[in-house]
Design an enzyme around this catalytic site. Sequence first.
Site, PDB file in Angstrom:
ATOM      1  N   HIS A  13       8.664  -4.943  -7.470  1.00  0.00           N
ATOM      2  CA  HIS A  13       7.221  -5.182  -7.601  1.00  0.00           C
ATOM      3  C   HIS A  13       6.506  -4.038  -8.302  1.00  0.00           C
ATOM      4  O   HIS A  13       5.373  -4.189  -8.737  1.00  0.00           O
ATOM      5  CB  HIS A  13       6.603  -5.400  -6.214  1.00  0.00           C
ATOM      6  CG  HIS A  13       6.981  -6.721  -5.607  1.00  0.00           C
ATOM      7  ND1 HIS A  13       6.131  -7.796  -5.567  1.00  0.00           N
ATOM      8  CD2 HIS A  13       8.135  -7.147  -5.038  1.00  0.00           C
ATOM      9  CE1 HIS A  13       6.733  -8.827  -4.986  1.00  0.00           C
ATOM     10  NE2 HIS A  13       7.954  -8.452  -4.654  1.00  0.00           N
ATOM     11  N   ASP A  45       0.822   0.655 -12.814  1.00  0.00           N
ATOM     12  CA  ASP A  45       0.872  -0.399 -11.797  1.00  0.00           C
ATOM     13  C   ASP A  45       1.935  -1.408 -12.210  1.00  0.00           C
ATOM     14  O   ASP A  45       2.048  -1.731 -13.402  1.00  0.00           O
ATOM     15  CB  ASP A  45      -0.494  -1.108 -11.722  1.00  0.00           C
ATOM     16  CG  ASP A  45      -0.914  -1.443 -10.295  1.00  0.00           C
ATOM     17  OD1 ASP A  45      -0.011  -1.716  -9.485  1.00  0.00           O
ATOM     18  OD2 ASP A  45      -2.119  -1.438 -10.013  1.00  0.00           O
TER      19      ASP A  45
HETATM   20  C1  GDG Z   1       2.344  -4.074  -5.356  1.00  0.00           C
HETATM   21  C2  GDG Z   1       2.356  -3.445  -6.756  1.00  0.00           C
HETATM   22  C3  GDG Z   1       1.922  -5.694  -7.728  1.00  0.00           C
HETATM   23  C4  GDG Z   1      -6.937  -4.953  -1.812  1.00  0.00           C
HETATM   24  N1  GDG Z   1      -7.964  -4.462  -1.098  1.00  0.00           N
HETATM   25  C5  GDG Z   1      -8.262  -5.372  -0.172  1.00  0.00           C
HETATM   26  C6  GDG Z   1      -7.380  -6.425  -0.316  1.00  0.00           C
HETATM   27  N2  GDG Z   1      -6.584  -6.155  -1.337  1.00  0.00           N
HETATM   28  C7  GDG Z   1      -5.574  -7.093  -1.842  1.00  0.00           C
HETATM   29  C8  GDG Z   1      -5.928  -7.546  -3.229  1.00  0.00           C
HETATM   30  C9  GDG Z   1      -4.576  -7.932  -3.788  1.00  0.00           C
HETATM   31  C10 GDG Z   1      -3.635  -6.986  -3.042  1.00  0.00           C
HETATM   32  O1  GDG Z   1      -4.331  -6.487  -1.895  1.00  0.00           O
HETATM   33  C11 GDG Z   1      -3.286  -5.773  -3.885  1.00  0.00           C
HETATM   34  O2  GDG Z   1      -2.386  -6.153  -4.833  1.00  0.00           O
HETATM   35  P1  GDG Z   1      -2.088  -5.241  -6.103  1.00  0.00           P
HETATM   36  O3  GDG Z   1      -1.273  -6.048  -7.029  1.00  0.00           O
HETATM   37  O4  GDG Z   1      -3.367  -4.808  -6.707  1.00  0.00           O
HETATM   38  O5  GDG Z   1      -1.391  -3.920  -5.607  1.00  0.00           O
HETATM   39  P2  GDG Z   1      -0.266  -3.345  -4.552  1.00  0.00           P
HETATM   40  O6  GDG Z   1      -0.710  -3.470  -3.157  1.00  0.00           O
HETATM   41  O7  GDG Z   1      -0.052  -1.948  -5.005  1.00  0.00           O
HETATM   42  O8  GDG Z   1       1.053  -4.231  -4.768  1.00  0.00           O
HETATM   43  C12 GDG Z   1       1.469  -4.219  -7.700  1.00  0.00           C
HETATM   44  C13 GDG Z   1       2.034  -6.255  -6.333  1.00  0.00           C
HETATM   45  O9  GDG Z   1       2.863  -5.438  -5.508  1.00  0.00           O
HETATM   46  C14 GDG Z   1       2.630  -7.662  -6.340  1.00  0.00           C
HETATM   47  O10 GDG Z   1       3.868  -7.706  -6.982  1.00  0.00           O
HETATM   48  O11 GDG Z   1       0.970  -6.438  -8.463  1.00  0.00           O
HETATM   49  O12 GDG Z   1       1.553  -3.680  -9.012  1.00  0.00           O
HETATM   50  O13 GDG Z   1       1.927  -2.069  -6.690  1.00  0.00           O
HETATM   51  O14 GDG Z   1      -4.236  -9.249  -3.479  1.00  0.00           O
HETATM   52  O15 GDG Z   1      -6.842  -8.608  -3.164  1.00  0.00           O
HETATM   53  N3  GDG Z   1      -7.385  -7.525   0.462  1.00  0.00           N
HETATM   54  C15 GDG Z   1      -8.311  -7.558   1.433  1.00  0.00           C
HETATM   55  N4  GDG Z   1      -9.220  -6.557   1.640  1.00  0.00           N
HETATM   56  C16 GDG Z   1      -9.217  -5.452   0.858  1.00  0.00           C
HETATM   57  O16 GDG Z   1     -10.044  -4.549   1.051  1.00  0.00           O
HETATM   58  N5  GDG Z   1      -8.356  -8.615   2.251  1.00  0.00           N
END
Ligand code: GDG
Length: 457
Positions: free
Chosen positions: A155, A363
Site C-alpha cells: 500500500h 504517498d
Molecule cells: C495507506 C497509504 C494508500 C483521514 N482522516 C480522517 C479519516 N481519514 C481517512 C481518509 C482516507 C483514509 O483515512 C486515509 O487514506 P490515505 O490513502 O490518505 O492514507 P494512509 O492512511 O496513509 O493509507 C496510502 C492507502 O494506504 C490505501 O492503499 O492510499 O498511500 O499510506 O480514507 O478519509 N477518516 C475519518 N476521520 C478522519 O479524521 N473518519
Amino acid sequence: MGRLVVVANRVADPRKPGAGGLAVALGEALRASGGLWFGWSGRTVESCSGNRVHQQRAGEITLATVDLSHADYRAYYLGYSNSVLWPVFHYRLDLADFDAGDIEGYRRVNRLLAHKLEPMLRPDDVIWVHDYHLIPLAAELRAMGCAQRIGFFLHIPLPPRTILAAIPQHGWLMRSLMAYDLVGFQGATDRDHFADYVLREAGGQMQGDDRLHAWGRTVRARAVPIGIDVAELESMARGEEAREMRRAMRENYAQRRLLVGVDRLDYSKGLPQRIRAFRRLLEQYPENRRSATLIQVAAPSREDVDAYGDIRHELETLCGALNGDFGELDWMPVRYIRRTVARKRLPGLYAASAVGLVTPLRDGMNLVAKEYVASQDPADPGVLVLSRFAGAAEQLVEALLVNPYDTAGTADAIQQALRMPQEERVVRHARLMQSIRSHDVHWWAHEFLHALADVDA
Ligand code: GDG
C-alpha cells in the site's frame, strides 16, 4: 477460484459502520467465497503463551485474530515496521531508526502469524497478504510447505534501490517478496523500482511483460492502483450528516473561501510544507487575507513512535505563528484540528471547500485526493491541488500537480485554484471523476484477484 484468505496487520468487520472502502471491498470479495480474514487483533497482552486464535463470524466471513505480547508489538509494529520500513519506503532515511528496528521481532511475529494461519488453510485457498508489516509471511508459509497461490499488495511506495539498500537486511527483505506469486504496487514508479532492484541488485532477469526471475523463483509484478468506493461515498454525501456539515460550514464561513486538508498526522503527508505554502499565499497574494481559510484535520496516528511527536510539535508551532502573524479579530487563517472527524461528515467538509490540498512528500496512493473529487458538486466543483509525489498523481493528471518542497510554486498553484473559472473547474472535475469511477476499489480488488488467479495459467 477457491476460498479467499486475506491477511493484513489489522482485521475489520466489513459490516460495521465506518469500516471504510477497503474493508467493504475486501468484505465483498471475501463474502463471495465464504472467506477468511486473518491478522493481529490490535490488542497487546502481558505475555501470550499459546497465542490462541480468536474466531468470529461476520455473516459469511470468518474473522480470525491473534493478540501480540507487549514485546512483540514494540519490536514488530513500533520498531521494524514503523521505525524502519515506513520511513525508508517513504524515502526518509533521516527518520529511520535502525537501532530501534528489531528485525528479530519482525521475523518472529511473521513466523507466529504463519504458524497460526497454516492449520486453517485449505489446499485450494487463494491468499492475499497486505502491506509492509507482512513482507516475509509468504516465505514463512512456503517453509511450512504451503503451495497455495499467494499474492501481496504494497500500500505504500517502494523507493529506488539505492535507498532500499540502506536497510541492513534489504537483500533478505526483497528476496522474501519472491515467495509470492504476484506482487502488486500502487503505481508504475513503484513497480519499476522493484524491477530495477531485482535486475540490478539481485542479478535477476525480466521474462515477458511482468515476470521477474531471481533467486530461483519467478514472481509477477504489476501496478494495480487502489481506488475508493465511489458509490459508498456518493451515498454518504447525500446522507444527513454530510449535508448538515456542508450547510454548517457554508453558513459559518459565508464570507470566506475554504481550503481543506484531511490527513493522518504523519510526516509523509507534508503538513508543515503545506502550512508554509499557505503562508506564502497570504504574503504573495494579499487579496486572500481575511478570506482564505484552511481547515486542516490531522487525525492522531502512531503516537508511540518518536518521529510522530516531532511532527506534531512542528505543525502546532507553524499554525500558531501563522494565526498570530496574520489573524484578525474576525478571521483566523488556519483551523488546525488534531482529531478524527466522523467518516460520514467528511464528504460534507470536502464539498464545502473550494480547494482540496493533498500535498504529501511521498504517498503510496492517497485516497483523500479521490474522496475530495468524488464529493464535489459536478456543476460547481472545487479544485484539487495534488502533490506529484502521491501515487494518485499517476492517474489524476487533471488536478493541479505541485512539488510540495517548492513553497512558492505550491502557493502559486493554490492561487490558480482559488481563481480558476467555473468552466475549467467543471471540465477538469469531469475528467478526474472518469478516472476515479473506472478505477474504483471494486475494480482494484477484482483486477488483483484476477491476475492472481491467472498465475497458474
Ligand atoms: C495507506 C497509504 C494508500 C483521514 N482522516 C480522517 C479519516 N481519514 C481517512 C481518509 C482516507 C483514509 O483515512 C486515509 O487514506 P490515505 O490513502 O490518505 O492514507 P494512509 O492512511 O496513509 O493509507 C496510502 C492507502 O494506504 C490505501 O492503499 O492510499 O498511500 O499510506 O480514507 O478519509 N477518516 C475519518 N476521520 C478522519 O479524521 N473518519
